[in-house]
Design a protein around this motif. Structure first.
Motif, PDB file in Angstrom:
ATOM      1  N   SER A   1       5.567  12.352  -5.562  1.00 12.12           N
ATOM      2  CA  SER A   1       4.804  12.837  -4.776  1.00 12.12           C
ATOM      3  C   SER A   1       3.700  11.717  -4.429  1.00 12.12           C
ATOM      4  N   ALA A   2       3.272  10.974  -5.427  1.00  9.62           N
ATOM      5  CA  ALA A   2       2.387   9.887  -5.208  1.00  9.62           C
ATOM      6  C   ALA A   2       2.955   8.713  -4.486  1.00  9.62           C
ATOM      7  N   LYS A   3       4.267   8.482  -4.665  1.00  8.90           N
ATOM      8  CA  LYS A   3       5.105   7.479  -4.049  1.00  8.90           C
ATOM      9  C   LYS A   3       4.970   7.704  -2.565  1.00  8.90           C
ATOM     10  N   LEU A   4       5.476   9.139  -2.280  1.00 12.14           N
ATOM     11  CA  LEU A   4       5.838   9.635  -0.920  1.00 12.14           C
ATOM     12  C   LEU A   4       4.394   9.604  -0.034  1.00 12.14           C
ATOM     13  N   LYS A   5       3.303   9.724  -0.795  1.00 17.55           N
ATOM     14  CA  LYS A   5       2.021  10.083  -0.084  1.00 17.55           C
ATOM     15  C   LYS A   5       1.601   8.526   0.390  1.00 17.55           C
ATOM     16  N   SER A   6       1.989   7.316  -0.305  1.00 19.74           N
ATOM     17  CA  SER A   6       1.716   6.176  -0.221  1.00 19.74           C
ATOM     18  C   SER A   6       2.830   5.491   0.840  1.00 19.74           C
TER      19      SER A   6
ATOM     20  N   ALA B   1       3.791   7.102   3.223  1.00 20.35           N
ATOM     21  CA  ALA B   1       3.741   7.571   4.675  1.00 20.35           C
ATOM     22  C   ALA B   1       2.967   6.533   5.591  1.00 20.35           C
TER      23      ALA B   1
ATOM     24  N   THR C   1      -6.963   4.610  -4.037  1.00 21.60           N
ATOM     25  CA  THR C   1      -6.109   4.207  -5.045  1.00 21.60           C
ATOM     26  C   THR C   1      -6.307   2.464  -4.949  1.00 21.60           C
TER      27      THR C   1
ATOM     28  N   GLY D   1       4.502   3.656  -5.875  1.00 20.85           N
ATOM     29  CA  GLY D   1       4.075   3.675  -4.497  1.00 20.85           C
ATOM     30  C   GLY D   1       4.109   2.269  -3.991  1.00 20.85           C
TER      31      GLY D   1
ATOM     32  N   GLN E   1      -4.188   1.283  -1.875  1.00 23.49           N
ATOM     33  CA  GLN E   1      -5.182   1.374  -0.714  1.00 23.49           C
ATOM     34  C   GLN E   1      -6.175   0.072  -0.571  1.00 23.49           C
TER      35      GLN E   1
ATOM     36  N   LYS F   1      -0.003  14.854 -12.602  1.00 22.64           N
ATOM     37  CA  LYS F   1       0.668  14.526 -11.171  1.00 22.64           C
ATOM     38  C   LYS F   1       1.806  14.176 -11.264  1.00 22.64           C
TER      39      LYS F   1
END
Length: 377
Positions: free
Chosen positions: A187-192, A194, A71, A160, A74, A183
């Motif tokens: 969920s995208a925000k929480l994934k990043s 982490a 992403t 994110g 990342q 999407k």
């Protein structure tokens, strides 16, 4: 390495330039406007890395190009230069900017505060520049921290975080659809998030291993208390949105083992429910990039309580608006739900011009002004 950067509008061009400086062979595709390199040409080449924003349609043909997929968040993390400043990253559907300003106000030493309202040196509140809050803009914030010798970076980021923060803060549990509706933004925000060392999330959102303001801060009206880092009182907690921001800032201070009492002196930030009197006219300023139907309705209720006066509603999108303006349907519902004395439509005009017009009209009608234009400020 050969790198394909997708979406040059939302920070991708910044990433492409940084990758070139790094010595990589870079192709950049404007996937929304079809400029620069064509999608067909890009598909014919081989890449080590493909980087795309989290909001890109997962069925876009270039998303399936073979290679390591990252992403933009990342990729930004990979490109960040060494920096001694400690980083606090903030994301969420609402309340990001207010929370970022509140967090910066409690940090000791020098801070680079990067927000949609601008990038500042704290505590003197010196404006350095204005950039977007796409993840790539964190590169500018880190460079500024190195140049200024800052101790902290507080960075507001969209959709994110880059995962480099000592603390990652999610300000809201609100969700909506992204990536052509395929999407979940939350969920995208929480994934990043982490990837951050410590996570601070809303009280309403249970996340394993995460902290919440409710666990760290006791709020009683306008008073906020902690077990180990002091207490403070701030009347801004009466204002919709500020109570949460103050709670998050106090909780962050507890996690960092810092005194919370400086938050008693936090006075808010421009365009985020700031009440003032201009030329004898009461004005509630809620004009910012996050202005929407719901917070206009909340602002109207607060202004009625504050003044008891009829008010002129200034709404719509300014000449310096964000990607999405206020729709006619949202404006119509807001007018219906709040019953202003009269309405001034922004119609793309500058905020200063609109404010002057509203104050002049309000003086003649003995009204207050509710200034709720969607704009970058």
């Amino acid at each position: 390495m050969r790198v394909l950067v997708l979406d040059t509008i939302h920070g991708g061009s910044v990433l492409a330039e940084a990758l070139v400086r790094h010595g990589d062979d870079v192709d950049a595709v404007d996937v929304y406007r079809g400029k620069m390199m064509s999608a067909d040409d890009a598909e014919k080449r081989k890449y080590d890395i493909i980087t795309a924003p989290v909001h890109l349609d997962p069925d876009h043909p270039l998303v399936s190009v073979p290679g390591t997929h990252l992403t933009h968040h990342q990729m930004t993390a990979r490109l960040l230069p060494p920096c001694s400043a400690r980083i606090i990253e903030i994301t969420g559907a609402r309340g990001k900017t207010t929370t970022a300003f509140a967090v910066a106000s409690v940090l000791p030493g020098k801070t680079i505060l990067h927000t949609s309202a601008g990038t500042f040196v704290y505590p003197e509140k010196r404006l350095l520049f204005k950039k977007s809050i796409t993840p790539a803009s964190l590169l500018f914030a880190v460079s500024a921290a190195n140049a200024e010798g800052a101790d902290w970076i507080v960075a507001e980021e969209s959709l994110g975080v880059c995962g480099t923060g000592d603390i990652g803060i999610l300000t809201s549990d609100a969700d909506y659809r992204i990536a052509a509706g395929k999407k979940s933004a939350l969920s995208a925000k929480l994934k990043s998030l982490a990837a951050c060392k410590t996570l601070l999330v809303p009280d309403s959102l249970p996340v394993d291993g995460a902290h919440t303001p409710e666990k760290l801060v006791i709020r009683d009206g306008c008073r906020f208390s902690t077990k180990t880092c002091g207490s403070f009182e701030n009347r801004l907690a009466e204002v919709p949105g500020y109570a949460d921001a103050l709670s998050f800032a106090a909780a962050a201070a507890v996690l960092l083992h810092l005194d919370v009492t400086p938050l008693a002196r936090f006075t808010g930030c421009e365009g985020r429910m700031i009440f003032s009197v201009k030329d004898g006219v009461p004005v509630l300023d809620n004009a910012n990039s996050g202005t929407n139907r719901d917070n206009i309705i909340a602002a109207a209720a607060y202004l009625k309580t504050k003044t008891g006066k009829p008010y002129i509603l200034v709404t719509g999108s300014s000449a310096h608006t964000v990607c999405e303006g206020l729709s006619d349907a949202d404006i119509e519902e807001t007018v219906y739900r709040t019953s202003p004395a009269s309405v001034i439509r922004a119609d793309g005009r500058d905020v200063e011009e609109l404010m002057n017009e509203a104050v002049s009209a309000a003086k003649k009608q003995d009204c207050a002004v509710l200034f709720c234009v969607k704009t970058w400020r």
